[in-house]
Design a protein around this motif. Structure first.
Motif, PDB file in Angstrom:
ATOM      1  N   TYR A  41       0.831  -1.206   0.000  1.00  0.00           N
ATOM      2  CA  TYR A  41       0.000   0.000   0.000  1.00  0.00           C
ATOM      3  C   TYR A  41       0.866   1.257   0.000  1.00  0.00           C
ATOM      4  O   TYR A  41       0.550   2.231  -0.690  1.00  0.00           O
ATOM      5  N   PHE A  43       3.824   1.470  -1.307  1.00  0.00           N
ATOM      6  CA  PHE A  43       4.338   1.500  -2.681  1.00  0.00           C
ATOM      7  C   PHE A  43       3.313   2.104  -3.637  1.00  0.00           C
ATOM      8  O   PHE A  43       3.629   2.941  -4.475  1.00  0.00           O
ATOM      9  N   LEU A  44       2.029   1.689  -3.477  1.00  0.00           N
ATOM     10  CA  LEU A  44       0.982   2.173  -4.376  1.00  0.00           C
ATOM     11  C   LEU A  44       0.703   3.669  -4.178  1.00  0.00           C
ATOM     12  O   LEU A  44       0.448   4.388  -5.138  1.00  0.00           O
ATOM     13  N   LEU A  45       0.726   4.107  -2.933  1.00  0.00           N
ATOM     14  CA  LEU A  45       0.260   5.465  -2.655  1.00  0.00           C
ATOM     15  C   LEU A  45       1.377   6.496  -2.565  1.00  0.00           C
ATOM     16  O   LEU A  45       1.130   7.689  -2.784  1.00  0.00           O
TER      17      LEU A  45
ATOM     18  N   ILE B 111      -6.672   1.112  -4.090  1.00  0.00           N
ATOM     19  CA  ILE B 111      -5.985   0.482  -5.223  1.00  0.00           C
ATOM     20  C   ILE B 111      -6.495   1.047  -6.541  1.00  0.00           C
ATOM     21  O   ILE B 111      -5.746   1.229  -7.493  1.00  0.00           O
ATOM     22  N   LEU B 115      -5.070   4.080 -10.217  1.00  0.00           N
ATOM     23  CA  LEU B 115      -5.386   3.674 -11.585  1.00  0.00           C
ATOM     24  C   LEU B 115      -6.123   4.781 -12.334  1.00  0.00           C
ATOM     25  O   LEU B 115      -5.877   5.034 -13.506  1.00  0.00           O
ATOM     26  N   LEU B 168       0.017  -2.665 -11.414  1.00  0.00           N
ATOM     27  CA  LEU B 168      -0.456  -3.474 -10.285  1.00  0.00           C
ATOM     28  C   LEU B 168      -1.993  -3.565 -10.173  1.00  0.00           C
ATOM     29  O   LEU B 168      -2.528  -4.665 -10.031  1.00  0.00           O
ATOM     30  N   PRO B 169      -2.721  -2.425 -10.249  1.00  0.00           N
ATOM     31  CA  PRO B 169      -4.181  -2.533 -10.102  1.00  0.00           C
ATOM     32  C   PRO B 169      -4.837  -3.437 -11.146  1.00  0.00           C
ATOM     33  O   PRO B 169      -5.804  -4.128 -10.844  1.00  0.00           O
TER      34      PRO B 169
END
Lengths: 286, 285
Positions: A41, A43-45, B111, B115, B168-169
């Motif tokens: 998370y 990493f994603l944000l 998530i 995207l 990733l998403p």
């Protein structure tokens, strides 16, 4: 939709309350798994949060000094003609493309769900066609078509965006239409309503949230697109992502962070709206 | 009832499906066919192409070491990105599919949100993070690990990290769908029969989620192989992928036939890799 099909769409085991963790790891294993998820998370944000943070930077160099936070880059954005006009152009293009994609998407979804019968799956797969080809191929082909036919460039851009939005609007609206109880429509027919009246008075109000969320979703896709606009943008018709792309190829400035923050906030608000309307997962269903 | 009514009104169905059919035919299928056909025509500096059939474009691409390297790099990078997205995406999908609390909606939104911001925003985020005055360099200097900023941009690992972040998403949602549609009684059944949790995972849960794995991987591989913006901005001169080559050939050198041939190679390779993958996955179980 026949009753037996409705039943199979919701198999009894869809009840998730009884799911047991498949990996009943020891406490250490569980902890490691949680840490891994938390790290993912972050990493994603992180790249998005850092942009928001950098947009309040007091100077050019992205000093991460929050005590001197300033709004000067937001002012710089509003003072920049090229970015403001690109922003306006992107909003206009996204409005046109999303409305067209939603109207065509509704007509198509209605045709698929109500009239294709057993061939419905084929229709649905064919509707996904623009998603299966790389977007650069779509925009290059349209660019080539432009050189051969007297199509205005703006029209090519709109068509390109409608094409990439259609799989999403068709899928979203198809899902909504399938959720409409066929018996409700049948009841209206029995009571003597014409097909048009049933559509207007029964079906449309029932799928309105789905249609609206498809519209917002299409707007988001069009607004964020770079691959269609990369080849089809021209002088005076530059979308925001392309303007940003050509700018950061040469230099980096927190003004880009300010613009992207505006975009992130806008998209998060739209996302929350879709979530309220139908749930994001339904809107994303393909 | 509506179903029966529907079968009797073929003209109505045709009228409803006509707009999308015409749109796809005129602006998608025909132009793409035309574009790919141009790859078999001769290059001309003055015009788009010379109407003479030739296979020179393909011969040049497949014999020239420069282009062969780019083709190889593109598919190598795409494979690495797909692999990492699969590992990370599966972890997230598994976590989300097994959680019951009200937080699930919020965690799923976190998530989807990246995207929806688009490729440019996320690529820019990595520039800010990894630039010479970016957060990562500041942390490294602050911790005393390095004395001056290290060049993180314009390297292949950076392009791969950013592409994994962007893709990733697309991996999470197909896998999530295949995980939640599994019969939840299977796992308790396996453990009743004496299977240990890890064995249950590898012999029950994982094989049953292969449709999601295949879908997600195919999507990520296709999208990665076609990327232009991320390798251009984060890879600089050190990373060149097929998408960038097409961009340069068509917008800078106006060599439509060669650009079309590169695009055709990209598409053919994508589809063959994906169909190979589909077949392998089907045979594996």
């Amino acid at each position: 939709m026949p009753i037996d099909q409705l039943a199979s769409a919701n198999p009894p085991h869809a009840n998730r309350a009884i799911v047991e963790p498949a990996i009943d790891l020891s406490r250490v294993g569980r902890l490691l798994f949680t840490v891994a998820v938390a790290a993912l998370y972050v990493f994603l944000l992180a790249p998005l949060l850092i942009v928001i943070y950098a947009s309040f930077s007091p100077d050019q160099a992205n000093t991460y000094d929050i005590s001197r936070a300033s709004l000067r880059w937001y002012r710089a954005f509003l003072d920049s003609d090229s970015f403001v006009s690109a922003f306006k152009f992107s909003v206009m293009l996204a409005l046109i493309a999303s409305v067209l994609a939603t109207v065509i998407g509704f007509v198509t979804a209605y045709g698929i769900v109500r009239f294709l019968g057993k061939k419905r799956e084929i229709g649905r797969s064919l509707a996904m066609l623009p998603m299966m080809v790389p977007h650069i191929l779509i925009s290059l082909s349209l660019l080539l078509l432009l050189t051969q036919l007297p199509i205005p460039e703006m029209a090519a851009l709109v068509i390109g965006h409608v094409l990439i939005c259609l799989p999403f609007t068709i899928a979203g609206i198809t899902a909504s239409l399938e959720g409409v109880d066929a018996d409700v429509e049948a009841a209206a027919y029995t009571l003597g309503a014409s097909r048009w009246v049933v559509l207007r008075e029964v079906t449309l109000p029932l799928v309105a949230p789905g249609v609206l969320s498809a519209l917002i979703f299409a707007f988001i896709i069009s607004f964020g697109d770079v691959y269609i606009a990369l080849f089809l943008s021209g002088p005076g018709m530059t979308t925001l992502p392309i303007e940003i792309f050509s700018y950061i190829q040469w230099e980096s400035s927190p003004v880009i962070a300010a613009i992207t923050t505006v975009q992130i906030v806008m998209i998060v608000l739209f996302g929350l709206l879709i979530e309220r309307l139908v749930g994001l997962r339904t809107a994303m269903r393909l | 009832m509506t179903q029966e009514k529907g079968h009797r009104s073929a003209p109505f169905a045709a009228a409803l499906l006509a707009p999308v059919s015409i749109l796809y035919l005129v602006f998608l299928i025909v132009p793409i066919g035309y574009f790919l056909a141009v790859s078999f025509l001769k290059y001309s500096p003055e015009r788009l192409y010379l109407p003479e059939l030739t296979t020179d474009n393909y011969r040049r691409l497949l014999s020239d070491g420069y282009y062969r390297q780019i083709i190889y790099d593109t598919f190598r990078i795409s494979a690495i990105v797909t692999l990492f997205s699969l590992i990370f995406g599966y972890t997230l999908a598994y976590f989300l599919s097994r959680m019951k609390s009200a937080w699930r909606g919020i965690l799923m939104f976190l998530i989807i949100a990246p995207l929806m911001t688009g490729v440019i925003v996320r690529t820019y985020g990595w520039i800010v993070l990894l630039g010479s005055d970016g957060l990562v360099n500041r942390l490294l200097i602050g911790l005393g690990l390095v004395s001056s900023p290290i060049g993180l941009l314009n390297t292949e690992p950076t392009v791969i990290v950013a592409l994994v972040h962007i893709m990733l998403p697309y991996m999470v949602f197909p896998i999530f769908s295949s995980l939640v549609s599994q019969d939840p009684h299977l796992v308790p059944a396996a453990s009743t029969l004496g299977a240990r949790p890890l064995r249950t995972f590898f012999e029950v849960t994982l094989p049953l989620s292969r449709s999601g794995i295949v879908m997600g991987s195919a999507l990520v591989f296709t999208l990665t192989a076609g990327s232009i913006v991320t390798p251009e901005l984060l890879g600089g001169r050190n990373v060149t992928m097929l998408g960038q080559t097409i961009y340069q050939l068509i917008l800078s050198t106006f060599n439509w036939p060669l650009g079309a041939a590169v695009a055709a190679i990209l598409v053919v390779c994508q589809f063959s890799v994906i169909s190979l993958y589909f077949r392998k996955m089907r045979r594996a179980y």
